[in-house]
Design a protein around this motif. Structure first.
Motif, PDB file in Angstrom:
ATOM      1  N   THR A  39       0.564  -1.153  -0.004  1.00 25.01           N
ATOM      2  CA  THR A  39       0.032   0.091  -0.151  1.00 25.01           C
ATOM      3  C   THR A  39       0.779   1.273   0.101  1.00 25.01           C
ATOM      4  O   THR A  39       1.788   1.267   0.857  1.00 25.01           O
ATOM      5  CB  THR A  39      -1.021   0.163   1.243  1.00 25.01           C
ATOM      6  OG1 THR A  39      -1.837  -1.003   1.115  1.00 25.01           O
ATOM      7  CG2 THR A  39      -1.881   1.353   1.289  1.00 25.01           C
ATOM      8  N   GLY A  55      -3.569   4.947  -0.021  1.00 25.33           N
ATOM      9  CA  GLY A  55      -4.448   5.478   1.170  1.00 25.33           C
ATOM     10  C   GLY A  55      -4.151   6.904   1.536  1.00 25.33           C
ATOM     11  O   GLY A  55      -2.884   7.363   0.998  1.00 25.33           O
ATOM     12  N   GLY A 111     -10.255  -6.379  -1.997  1.00 27.33           N
ATOM     13  CA  GLY A 111      -9.764  -5.785  -0.944  1.00 27.33           C
ATOM     14  C   GLY A 111      -8.460  -5.420  -0.668  1.00 27.33           C
ATOM     15  O   GLY A 111      -7.946  -4.742   0.135  1.00 27.33           O
ATOM     16  N   THR A 112      -7.520  -5.862  -1.745  1.00 24.86           N
ATOM     17  CA  THR A 112      -6.131  -5.189  -1.471  1.00 24.86           C
ATOM     18  C   THR A 112      -6.155  -3.770  -1.705  1.00 24.86           C
ATOM     19  O   THR A 112      -6.711  -3.200  -2.762  1.00 24.86           O
ATOM     20  CB  THR A 112      -5.376  -6.094  -2.650  1.00 24.86           C
ATOM     21  OG1 THR A 112      -5.771  -7.315  -2.602  1.00 24.86           O
ATOM     22  CG2 THR A 112      -4.022  -5.744  -2.575  1.00 24.86           C
ATOM     23  N   GLU A 113      -5.419  -3.317  -0.729  1.00 20.08           N
ATOM     24  CA  GLU A 113      -5.269  -1.709  -0.657  1.00 20.08           C
ATOM     25  C   GLU A 113      -4.235  -1.380  -1.813  1.00 20.08           C
ATOM     26  O   GLU A 113      -3.095  -2.047  -1.925  1.00 20.08           O
ATOM     27  CB  GLU A 113      -4.771  -1.275   0.490  1.00 20.08           C
ATOM     28  CG  GLU A 113      -5.902  -1.361   1.606  1.00 20.08           C
ATOM     29  CD  GLU A 113      -5.669  -0.612   2.833  1.00 20.08           C
ATOM     30  OE1 GLU A 113      -4.820   0.231   2.913  1.00 20.08           O
ATOM     31  OE2 GLU A 113      -6.476  -0.448   3.706  1.00 20.08           O
ATOM     32  N   ARG A 122      -9.233   5.128   1.482  1.00 22.92           N
ATOM     33  CA  ARG A 122      -8.474   4.022   0.911  1.00 22.92           C
ATOM     34  C   ARG A 122      -8.822   3.695  -0.458  1.00 22.92           C
ATOM     35  O   ARG A 122     -10.129   3.395  -0.752  1.00 22.92           O
ATOM     36  CB  ARG A 122      -8.516   2.909   1.644  1.00 22.92           C
ATOM     37  CG  ARG A 122      -8.549   3.160   3.269  1.00 22.92           C
ATOM     38  CD  ARG A 122      -7.245   3.831   3.657  1.00 22.92           C
ATOM     39  NE  ARG A 122      -6.233   3.075   3.524  1.00 22.92           N
ATOM     40  CZ  ARG A 122      -4.985   3.502   4.035  1.00 22.92           C
ATOM     41  NH1 ARG A 122      -4.844   4.788   4.654  1.00 22.92           N
ATOM     42  NH2 ARG A 122      -4.006   2.787   3.926  1.00 22.92           N
ATOM     43  N   VAL A 123      -8.045   3.628  -1.504  1.00 23.75           N
ATOM     44  CA  VAL A 123      -8.204   2.855  -2.718  1.00 23.75           C
ATOM     45  C   VAL A 123      -7.996   1.371  -2.707  1.00 23.75           C
ATOM     46  O   VAL A 123      -6.777   1.055  -2.618  1.00 23.75           O
ATOM     47  CB  VAL A 123      -7.598   3.655  -3.853  1.00 23.75           C
ATOM     48  CG1 VAL A 123      -7.900   2.979  -5.288  1.00 23.75           C
ATOM     49  CG2 VAL A 123      -7.978   5.223  -3.786  1.00 23.75           C
ATOM     50  N   THR A 124      -8.789   0.357  -3.042  1.00 25.35           N
ATOM     51  CA  THR A 124      -8.870  -0.864  -3.238  1.00 25.35           C
ATOM     52  C   THR A 124      -9.077  -1.585  -4.279  1.00 25.35           C
ATOM     53  O   THR A 124      -9.976  -1.002  -4.787  1.00 25.35           O
ATOM     54  CB  THR A 124      -9.373  -1.770  -1.819  1.00 25.35           C
ATOM     55  OG1 THR A 124     -10.607  -1.722  -2.077  1.00 25.35           O
ATOM     56  CG2 THR A 124      -9.096  -0.859  -0.414  1.00 25.35           C
ATOM     57  N   ARG A 164     -12.924   3.410  -0.106  1.00 24.54           N
ATOM     58  CA  ARG A 164     -13.530   3.212   0.873  1.00 24.54           C
ATOM     59  C   ARG A 164     -13.072   4.466   1.789  1.00 24.54           C
ATOM     60  O   ARG A 164     -12.080   4.988   1.773  1.00 24.54           O
ATOM     61  CB  ARG A 164     -12.813   1.831   1.729  1.00 24.54           C
ATOM     62  CG  ARG A 164     -13.047   0.741   0.774  1.00 24.54           C
ATOM     63  CD  ARG A 164     -12.618  -0.757   1.593  1.00 24.54           C
ATOM     64  NE  ARG A 164     -12.629  -1.632   0.656  1.00 24.54           N
ATOM     65  CZ  ARG A 164     -12.477  -3.101   1.047  1.00 24.54           C
ATOM     66  NH1 ARG A 164     -12.039  -3.072   2.288  1.00 24.54           N
ATOM     67  NH2 ARG A 164     -12.812  -3.935   0.295  1.00 24.54           N
ATOM     68  N   GLU A 181       0.884   4.949   0.960  1.00 18.71           N
ATOM     69  CA  GLU A 181       0.384   5.901   2.032  1.00 18.71           C
ATOM     70  C   GLU A 181       0.828   7.370   1.382  1.00 18.71           C
ATOM     71  O   GLU A 181       1.738   7.693   1.569  1.00 18.71           O
ATOM     72  CB  GLU A 181       0.766   5.866   3.262  1.00 18.71           C
ATOM     73  CG  GLU A 181      -0.124   6.371   4.426  1.00 18.71           C
ATOM     74  CD  GLU A 181      -1.442   6.055   4.298  1.00 18.71           C
ATOM     75  OE1 GLU A 181      -2.388   6.983   4.609  1.00 18.71           O
ATOM     76  OE2 GLU A 181      -1.791   4.642   4.237  1.00 18.71           O
ATOM     77  N   ARG A 196     -18.492   3.180   0.671  1.00 21.20           N
ATOM     78  CA  ARG A 196     -17.846   2.415  -0.162  1.00 21.20           C
ATOM     79  C   ARG A 196     -18.107   3.006  -1.536  1.00 21.20           C
ATOM     80  O   ARG A 196     -19.575   3.013  -1.821  1.00 21.20           O
ATOM     81  CB  ARG A 196     -17.593   1.004  -0.198  1.00 21.20           C
ATOM     82  CG  ARG A 196     -16.821   0.383   1.040  1.00 21.20           C
ATOM     83  CD  ARG A 196     -16.820  -1.288   0.953  1.00 21.20           C
ATOM     84  NE  ARG A 196     -16.192  -1.584   2.089  1.00 21.20           N
ATOM     85  CZ  ARG A 196     -16.076  -2.890   2.286  1.00 21.20           C
ATOM     86  NH1 ARG A 196     -16.340  -3.753   1.470  1.00 21.20           N
ATOM     87  NH2 ARG A 196     -15.558  -3.338   3.470  1.00 21.20           N
TER      88      ARG A 196
END
Length: 670
Positions: A2, A121, A116-118, A110-112, A21, A4, A69
């Motif tokens: 991820t 963020g 669900g894998t980030e 958060r962009v996933t 999210r 950041e 979301r």
């Protein structure tokens, strides 16, 4: 890994189907604008917002919530779109929420991927007086998509933000968005309690905030309490609950009246036995599963201080699971449809494929892939529904009377309780894809949000076959069932019901309550009766508020009735003048904090003569219907949930038996 991000930083996107999210410390409105290569939105049709939540390749939540979301498919964006701007704003309306982002924790975005894998963020920090912000932008660069952390705030709110996006009608659009959010409060299902990770089937206790509710509506809302297509957030802060109940604990032998605080704050109506701060006991352990099979469900497998609280959290975990699996199914079907359309368009655009059987073969292959994808999604949905139905079969018989259907054996063994209840069942919820499965619609007690039993527009399922006169009668019958349940689940002397029936039109439906003698007084009729009841309850609210604000809550008059009060108004606004309407609005706004709650049995069209004066009243109430209707929406994935009222089965004597016990207990108490 991820990334950041900090303000201004960008990051490449490795996938085009995304979820964005959002987690905030307060309900926020999430929206998005599409922009051209110059960063300008071409018109209102380029804005996705709660009043118009879907655009090609984009879907946003339909209500304000603390968690959201957003679903994004960058491949489905029109070629003229070069940027997708993710917007956050604080809802306007009653003024009860924060006025600026500086008053709440910084929102996290958060962009996933869909799994669900980030990907990236960004925490939108450094805000102060701003009430609207452009959090992120997704943008094209040399044929590829990237994400940039923006964090541009606007003290002038959503209207100023939209103006900066190049929309000349920004003021009207901002007002429309805020109105759509406000209107949604009357039809929202508040969020379920937070749940543990998917690997842990137990659920955590619910927070005591009514969102979108509305801490969630119930519906929930509100509640409340968000996210759109894909799945439901794991940290939603509320359930179709009204605030106030703390974890259940040991129960004293005698009911204890609520004790006002010594100074400041609302009157505390929490039962002393619920103030236990010890860690909750572990949930029941499921028996070992057969090899290759899921663990058999167990009633009460959620966390909580009592079986009542465990079952409450388990029910809302089931609601969340059903929303999640249905959303995943719908997303998969939408993807299959879009993919097939794209493949067919590609075939038709190539003249060579129209010669011979090449085109037919390509179409058949596209259709076969579509069928395969839909079948896979249906199999996953049916697998989850089988598990949820099995859990429902175990949970439903274990529910206490407050949560149980009227035909449950729990009511046949009913005894007047000795402790305050935690929640109440208002009906059932279901989705079209899960027709056999019904999830109890539970609302926390005491009621922080009034109820509006709609006697007007027809329901989506049975309404077309019910005339207006019969619908009004059914609405009051439904209200009587809710009133009887409230009376039954509170200890003797802890719940008082006042009824206003100005024209006496509800005499037949109210007969069980009147005959049992469980009302505070016979239903008030005429303008004089309306004025008397409203005057006494308004005076009560004023008295308690003055005592609390003056730090003298323990000096209320001797014999002051500390029980919860419910005002039921039939055929509103018949018999109401302007003064009475203002008193009713005052009770709806100020009453819940001091134990005075409201239930209207009314058709909103009947009150249209008051114009927008009553709009805040309707928006503040949770709308229920007398016949099945799909008017309720959750604020995370936007499902239209069908609500079915909790009615007494025809020919059953359970209502009379329960009311007789309530009346006997009230006589002994007094």
């Amino acid at each position: 890994m991820t990334a950041e991000l900090v303000r201004g930083q960008n990051h490449p996107l490795s996938t085009v189907r995304l979820e964005i999210r959002i987690s905030a410390g307060t309900p926020v409105v999430a929206a998005a604008t599409l922009s051209d290569e110059n960063g300008r939105a071409q018109g209102v049709e380029w804005v996705a917002h709660p009043g118009s939540p879907t655009l090609p390749g984009l879907e946003v939540p339909r209500q304000a919530a603390a968690d959201h979301r957003l679903a994004v498919d960058l491949d489905a964006m029109p070629a003229s779109v070069h940027r997708v701007n993710v917007l956050l704003s604080l809802p306007t309306g009653d003024g009860s929420g924060p006025a600026s982002f500086g008053a709440v924790p910084p929102p996290a975005v958060r962009v996933t991927g869909l799994d669900g894998t980030e990907v990236a963020g960004y925490t939108v920090s450094g805000l102060s007086a701003e009430s609207a912000v452009v959090a992120l932008e997704l943008y094209r660069r040399q044929g590829a998509w990237k994400v940039r952390a923006v964090g541009q705030g606007y003290a002038g709110g959503l209207a100023e933000l939209l103006t900066d996006q190049g929309l000349p009608q920004a003021q009207q659009l901002a007002a429309g968005i805020n109105e759509a959010v406000a209107q949604g409060l009357a039809r929202s299902v508040p969020a379920p309690p937070p749940r543990t990770p998917d690997t842990d089937r137990s659920r955590q206790a619910a927070a005591s905030a009514l969102g979108p509710d509305q801490s969630g509506s119930g519906y929930g809302t509100q509640g409340a309490a968000g996210a759109p297509t894909g799945s439901v957030p794991t940290g939603a802060p509320s359930a179709p609950v009204a605030t106030g109940a703390a974890p259940a604990g040991p129960t004293p032998d005698q009911p204890v009246p609520p004790t006002p605080p010594a100074s400041g704050g609302p009157v505390d109506y929490v039962h002393p036995g619920r103030r236990n701060t010890a860690p909750p006991p572990p949930p029941p352990t499921a028996p070992p599963a057969a090899p290759g099979q899921p663990a058999p469900p167990v009633a009460g497998d959620a966390t909580g201080w009592s079986m009542e609280e465990r079952l409450y959290n388990q029910v809302w975990g089931m609601f969340e699971d059903l929303a999640r699996t249905t959303s995943a199914y719908r997303s998969a079907v939408d993807f299959a449809d879009t993919r097939m359309e794209t493949e067919l368009d590609r075939v038709l655009s190539d003249p060579r494929s129209r010669i011979g059987g090449q085109g037919d073969a390509a179409r058949e292959a596209a259709q076969a892939r579509h069928v395969q994808l839909v079948d896979q999604a249906r199999q996953a949905l049916e697998r989850d529904l089988v598990q949820l139905c099995a859990e429902s079969d175990v949970v439903e018989p274990a529910l206490p009377p407050a949560y149980a259907r009227w035909d449950s054996p729990a009511w046949h063994a009913y005894r007047v309780p000795m402790e305050m209840p935690m929640a109440l069942r208002l009906g059932d919820l279901h989705l079209p894809e899960s027709e056999p499965l019904r999830i109890p619609m539970l609302v926390r007690l005491p009621l922080e949000r009034g109820l509006w039993i709609d006697s007007g527009g027809p329901g989506s399922a049975e309404g077309p076959f019910v005339d207006s006169h019969e619908l009004r009668h059914l609405a009051l019958v439904s209200a009587v069932a809710h009133i009887a349940r409230l009376l039954a689940v509170y200890p003797a002397g802890e719940f008082t019901v006042h009824v206003i029936d100005p024209a006496g039109s509800g005499a037949q439906a109210l007969a069980p309550l009147v005959g049992a003698g469980v009302l505070a007084a016979p239903p008030a009729a005429g303008a004089a009766g309306v004025a008397d009841v409203l005057g006494r309850l308004t005076q009560r609210v004023d008295l308690v508020q003055m005592a609390v604000r003056g730090g003298a809550a323990d000096s209320l008059p001797p014999g002051f009735d500390t029980s919860q009060q419910l005002l039921v108004v039939n055929d509103f606004p018949h018999g109401f003048d302007d003064r009475a309407v203002n008193q009713l609005r005052y009770l709806a706004d100020e009453g819940p904090a001091v134990g005075v709650h409201l239930m209207l049995v009314a058709d909103r069209e009947d009150a249209s003569g008051y114009g927008p004066l009553l709009d805040p009243l309707w928006r503040g109430l949770l709308r229920l219907t007398a016949v099945p209707d799909d008017h309720l929406a959750d604020p995370w994935v936007g499902h239209a949930w069908t609500y079915e009222p909790a009615l007494v089965p025809p020919g059953s004597a359970v209502l009379q038996q329960v009311l007789a016990q309530v009346a006997t207990a009230r006589t002994k108490y007094t």
